[in-house]
Each structure stands twice: as structure tokens, then as C-alpha cells.
Write a protein that holds these residues in place. Structure first.
Motif, PDB file in Angstrom:
ATOM      1  N   VAL A  67      19.638  76.919  34.971  1.00  0.00           N
ATOM      2  CA  VAL A  67      20.430  77.951  35.651  1.00  0.00           C
ATOM      3  C   VAL A  67      21.872  77.469  35.765  1.00  0.00           C
ATOM      4  N   PHE A  68      22.802  78.313  35.312  1.00  0.00           N
ATOM      5  CA  PHE A  68      24.225  78.096  35.541  1.00  0.00           C
ATOM      6  C   PHE A  68      24.627  78.979  36.707  1.00  0.00           C
ATOM      7  N   VAL A  69      25.203  78.383  37.750  1.00  0.00           N
ATOM      8  CA  VAL A  69      25.547  79.122  38.961  1.00  0.00           C
ATOM      9  C   VAL A  69      27.054  79.287  39.068  1.00  0.00           C
ATOM     10  N   GLU A  70      27.449  80.397  39.661  1.00  0.00           N
ATOM     11  CA  GLU A  70      28.848  80.647  39.996  1.00  0.00           C
ATOM     12  C   GLU A  70      28.847  81.479  41.276  1.00  0.00           C
ATOM     13  N   GLY A  88      28.139  75.363  38.847  1.00  0.00           N
ATOM     14  CA  GLY A  88      27.278  74.221  38.624  1.00  0.00           C
ATOM     15  C   GLY A  88      26.119  74.530  37.717  1.00  0.00           C
ATOM     16  N   VAL A  89      25.214  73.562  37.633  1.00  0.00           N
ATOM     17  CA  VAL A  89      24.046  73.672  36.773  1.00  0.00           C
ATOM     18  C   VAL A  89      22.830  73.086  37.485  1.00  0.00           C
ATOM     19  N   TYR A 111      14.791  67.061  39.648  1.00  0.00           N
ATOM     20  CA  TYR A 111      15.638  67.920  38.827  1.00  0.00           C
ATOM     21  C   TYR A 111      17.100  67.610  39.095  1.00  0.00           C
ATOM     22  N   TYR A 112      17.951  68.122  38.233  1.00  0.00           N
ATOM     23  CA  TYR A 112      19.402  67.883  38.296  1.00  0.00           C
ATOM     24  C   TYR A 112      20.067  69.167  38.769  1.00  0.00           C
ATOM     25  N   PHE A 113      20.799  69.098  39.909  1.00  0.00           N
ATOM     26  CA  PHE A 113      21.508  70.262  40.451  1.00  0.00           C
ATOM     27  C   PHE A 113      22.823  69.751  41.020  1.00  0.00           C
ATOM     28  N   ARG A 114      23.907  70.013  40.307  1.00  0.00           N
ATOM     29  CA  ARG A 114      25.225  69.529  40.689  1.00  0.00           C
ATOM     30  C   ARG A 114      26.226  70.675  40.711  1.00  0.00           C
TER      31      ARG A 114
END
Length: 153
Positions: A67-70, A88-89, A111-114
């Protein structure tokens, strides 16, 4: 010449409350959805206040579940308003991403969430936020995004 790695200044832990997603469906490059922001809190050594209701997280979801967030939303800090834009991602192993998509609580270490955040404000007390590089390490419990907010030194 090589620079020393930058440090991080911890500012706050932010909890952003979320409504159910609005699903736009598949697009030519990814699946699109919007997640309304309903409020929240922030508390930490440098900042405390609340996340105002309103704003949303516009997401692009890839077939593998990445997921790409904005997101754009407003903080209220000591009667000052601070706008935040967060990009972020969130990615990880397929089973972990599927569990997150079902709304399950998953250990953030799995998981990776930055996030990279930009602030804007007219209040001189918080102008330093608008001229700083802000980073977040995030988790996605059910109905919420939680992240630790840092200022890059």
C-alpha cells in the motif's frame, strides 16, 4: 567527504483513527481507495494534542498487497492548527499483508511501514515543524494508524 548518519529526535506518538475505506476499485496501475480520518491523539516529549476529524488517506494498493499512502489531516496543538501531509509505504510478506487487509492486528516487526511527513502552520510556535524533515515508523492496528513521529537531525 562522508557525513555521519543523521540522528532522530522523538517528537510524539500519533494515533490516527480511521473510518472504513471507500473503495474506488481497480485502476490502470493499482487498486484505489480512500480512508477517512475521524480523529486521534498525539503525545510525546515535544508535541501533544489531537488529530482533528477530517482529512483522508488516499491509497494505491498493488496486487501483492503493498500500500502506498498519501494522507492529509490537521493537528491541534495548544490551540494552534498544523496541517500534515504524510506519504509512505506499507509492505511485507503476502500472508502478513493479507492479515492486515482483513483488519487483524499484526506485530509491526513483521512488516515495513514508513512515512515521510510535511507540516504547515501559521503559528510561530510550531514553525520549526514546517522547516524540518519529519519521519514516522508506523503500525496498522484495526481502525487506526499509529506511528512514532521523529525530526531528522
Amino acid at each position: 567527504m562522508r557525513f555521519a548518519p543523521p540522528g532522530l529526535e522523538a517528537l510524539a506518538t500519533v494515533a490516527v483513527n480511521l473510518a472504513p475505506p471507500l473503495d474506488f476499485g481497480p485502476g490502470p496501475d493499482s487498486h484505489h481507495r480512500t480512508v477517512p480520518i475521524t480523529g486521534g491523539t498525539l503525545d510525546g516529549p515535544a508535541l501533544s494534542g489531537r488529530v482533528r476529524p477530517g482529512g483522508a488517506d488516499w491509497q494505491r494498493v498493488l496486487p501483492d498487497g503493498t500500500v502506498f499512502v498519501e494522507a492529509r489531516y490537521t493537528l491541534e496543538l495548544s490551540s494552534a492548527l498544523v496541517g500534515l501531509t504524510s506519504t509512505g509505504v506499507r509492505t511485507g510478506p503476502p500472508g502478513v499483508l493479507a492479515a492486515l487487509a482483513r483488519g487483524e492486528d499484526v506485530d509491526p516487526a513483521d512488516y515495513y511501514f514508513r512515512l515521510v511527513l510535511r507540516a504547515t502552520t501559521a503559528d510561530p510556535r510550531y514553525q520549526w515543524l514546517a522547516t524540518s524533515v519529519l519521519l514516522g515508523r508506523a503500525a496498522r492496528p484495526a481502525h487506526q494508524v499509529r506511528y512514532d513521529l521523529y525530526r531528522l537531525l
